[in-house]
Design a protein around this motif. Sequence first.
Motif, PDB file in Angstrom:
ATOM      1  N   PHE A  15     -31.983  19.945 -10.098  1.00  0.00           N
ATOM      2  CA  PHE A  15     -30.615  19.809 -11.799  1.00  0.00           C
ATOM      3  C   PHE A  15     -30.643  20.745 -12.950  1.00  0.00           C
ATOM      4  O   PHE A  15     -30.310  21.254 -13.612  1.00  0.00           O
ATOM      5  CB  PHE A  15     -29.003  18.871 -11.157  1.00  0.00           C
ATOM      6  CG  PHE A  15     -29.000  18.765  -9.450  1.00  0.00           C
ATOM      7  CD1 PHE A  15     -28.046  19.738  -9.439  1.00  0.00           C
ATOM      8  CD2 PHE A  15     -28.450  17.835  -9.614  1.00  0.00           C
ATOM      9  CE1 PHE A  15     -27.744  19.750  -7.730  1.00  0.00           C
ATOM     10  CE2 PHE A  15     -27.544  17.683  -8.073  1.00  0.00           C
ATOM     11  CZ  PHE A  15     -27.480  18.495  -7.788  1.00  0.00           C
ATOM     12  N   ASN A  41     -22.830  21.110 -14.143  1.00  0.00           N
ATOM     13  CA  ASN A  41     -24.395  20.219 -13.535  1.00  0.00           C
ATOM     14  C   ASN A  41     -24.568  19.797 -14.612  1.00  0.00           C
ATOM     15  O   ASN A  41     -25.398  18.603 -13.849  1.00  0.00           O
ATOM     16  CB  ASN A  41     -24.529  22.147 -13.817  1.00  0.00           C
ATOM     17  CG  ASN A  41     -25.951  22.161 -13.904  1.00  0.00           C
ATOM     18  OD1 ASN A  41     -26.213  21.547 -12.143  1.00  0.00           O
ATOM     19  ND2 ASN A  41     -26.974  21.906 -14.161  1.00  0.00           N
ATOM     20  N   TRP A  62     -31.784  23.556 -13.925  1.00  0.00           N
ATOM     21  CA  TRP A  62     -29.915  24.866 -14.832  1.00  0.00           C
ATOM     22  C   TRP A  62     -29.790  24.466 -15.971  1.00  0.00           C
ATOM     23  O   TRP A  62     -29.173  25.640 -16.370  1.00  0.00           O
ATOM     24  CB  TRP A  62     -29.732  24.686 -13.385  1.00  0.00           C
ATOM     25  CG  TRP A  62     -29.154  25.149 -11.845  1.00  0.00           C
ATOM     26  CD1 TRP A  62     -30.342  24.204 -10.994  1.00  0.00           C
ATOM     27  CD2 TRP A  62     -29.235  26.293 -11.571  1.00  0.00           C
ATOM     28  NE1 TRP A  62     -30.068  25.089  -9.991  1.00  0.00           N
ATOM     29  CE2 TRP A  62     -29.736  26.333 -10.371  1.00  0.00           C
ATOM     30  CE3 TRP A  62     -29.086  27.623 -12.685  1.00  0.00           C
ATOM     31  CZ2 TRP A  62     -29.624  27.348  -9.727  1.00  0.00           C
ATOM     32  CZ3 TRP A  62     -28.158  28.283 -11.484  1.00  0.00           C
ATOM     33  CH2 TRP A  62     -28.714  28.614 -10.022  1.00  0.00           C
ATOM     34  N   THR A  85     -26.262  16.539 -13.208  1.00  0.00           N
ATOM     35  CA  THR A  85     -27.977  16.051 -13.687  1.00  0.00           C
ATOM     36  C   THR A  85     -28.363  14.482 -14.028  1.00  0.00           C
ATOM     37  O   THR A  85     -29.114  13.776 -14.044  1.00  0.00           O
ATOM     38  CB  THR A  85     -28.682  17.375 -14.787  1.00  0.00           C
ATOM     39  OG1 THR A  85     -28.383  18.299 -14.264  1.00  0.00           O
ATOM     40  CG2 THR A  85     -29.792  16.532 -14.702  1.00  0.00           C
ATOM     41  N   TRP A 108     -18.842  25.236 -15.346  1.00  0.00           N
ATOM     42  CA  TRP A 108     -20.396  25.446 -14.194  1.00  0.00           C
ATOM     43  C   TRP A 108     -21.333  24.332 -15.078  1.00  0.00           C
ATOM     44  O   TRP A 108     -21.508  23.223 -14.625  1.00  0.00           O
ATOM     45  CB  TRP A 108     -20.536  26.369 -13.731  1.00  0.00           C
ATOM     46  CG  TRP A 108     -21.079  26.759 -12.447  1.00  0.00           C
ATOM     47  CD1 TRP A 108     -21.276  26.289 -11.262  1.00  0.00           C
ATOM     48  CD2 TRP A 108     -22.751  25.668 -12.512  1.00  0.00           C
ATOM     49  NE1 TRP A 108     -21.734  25.797 -10.227  1.00  0.00           N
ATOM     50  CE2 TRP A 108     -22.993  25.680 -10.975  1.00  0.00           C
ATOM     51  CE3 TRP A 108     -23.952  26.224 -13.258  1.00  0.00           C
ATOM     52  CZ2 TRP A 108     -24.793  25.816 -10.804  1.00  0.00           C
ATOM     53  CZ3 TRP A 108     -25.387  25.197 -12.762  1.00  0.00           C
ATOM     54  CH2 TRP A 108     -25.545  25.241 -11.354  1.00  0.00           C
ATOM     55  N   GLN A 109     -21.399  24.493 -15.881  1.00  0.00           N
ATOM     56  CA  GLN A 109     -23.032  24.221 -16.786  1.00  0.00           C
ATOM     57  C   GLN A 109     -21.863  22.924 -17.197  1.00  0.00           C
ATOM     58  O   GLN A 109     -23.300  21.120 -16.905  1.00  0.00           O
ATOM     59  CB  GLN A 109     -22.970  24.483 -18.077  1.00  0.00           C
ATOM     60  CG  GLN A 109     -23.112  25.623 -18.003  1.00  0.00           C
ATOM     61  CD  GLN A 109     -24.089  26.825 -19.111  1.00  0.00           C
ATOM     62  OE1 GLN A 109     -25.196  26.247 -20.199  1.00  0.00           O
ATOM     63  NE2 GLN A 109     -23.678  27.678 -19.350  1.00  0.00           N
ATOM     64  N   THR A 138     -21.149  17.960  -6.235  1.00  0.00           N
ATOM     65  CA  THR A 138     -21.692  19.548  -5.894  1.00  0.00           C
ATOM     66  C   THR A 138     -20.625  19.875  -4.968  1.00  0.00           C
ATOM     67  O   THR A 138     -19.603  20.696  -5.801  1.00  0.00           O
ATOM     68  CB  THR A 138     -23.342  19.573  -5.522  1.00  0.00           C
ATOM     69  OG1 THR A 138     -24.244  19.233  -6.700  1.00  0.00           O
ATOM     70  CG2 THR A 138     -23.739  20.781  -5.402  1.00  0.00           C
ATOM     71  N   ASN A 178     -18.894  21.770  -7.585  1.00  0.00           N
ATOM     72  CA  ASN A 178     -20.117  23.614  -7.806  1.00  0.00           C
ATOM     73  C   ASN A 178     -20.230  24.659  -7.124  1.00  0.00           C
ATOM     74  O   ASN A 178     -19.875  26.120  -7.246  1.00  0.00           O
ATOM     75  CB  ASN A 178     -21.214  22.698  -8.143  1.00  0.00           C
ATOM     76  CG  ASN A 178     -21.769  22.391  -9.247  1.00  0.00           C
ATOM     77  OD1 ASN A 178     -21.186  20.746  -9.804  1.00  0.00           O
ATOM     78  ND2 ASN A 178     -21.976  22.472 -10.392  1.00  0.00           N
TER      79      ASN A 178
END
Length: 161
Positions: free
Chosen positions: A22, A140, A25, A144, A136-137, A102, A106
């Motif tokens: 993760f 994420n 990314w 993370t 999305w970020q 996720t 995601n």
Amino acid sequence: MSLVKTLSISSILFCGAIFGFFYAWVCSTMWGLDQADPRIAIAAMQAMNASVRNGVFFPAFFLTPVVLAATAGVAYRSQFRSAAHWFAAAGLVYLIFGLLLTMGVNVPMNEALAKVDIPGDVEAAEIIWQDYSPSWQFWNQLRTIASGIALTFAGIGLSKV
């Protein structure tokens, strides 16, 4: 080496693998895609999302909470109650804010992007990418952080064994 120590080290490895996945990314992949032509970014993201469903990714993503739960159970039965609580907390954090997040956020975003036909003009592709990438970020980054917390909790658990 005892079973509880072996499982504790395995828990660290599983948590570290998914956290690293993760994290990569966050600090390189998405920033790089954001700098690319949006048509290339969409195509690359579609390809990466299609390729991630593989036997190398599966254990770290799906088995981390299983390994953490097994570690918590064995630690508890072995009288390492404090360690058991830390491993259980790590498993719960990852399960909710890593795996389930996720699968709930995601993955549906990735599946929607997979259905997109890449437009020929940059402006149309930019709109698609801007609708996708920032959201999305954000999610994420949350998974993370959660995976990093799970790794930290597992490290504390290991220190209690």
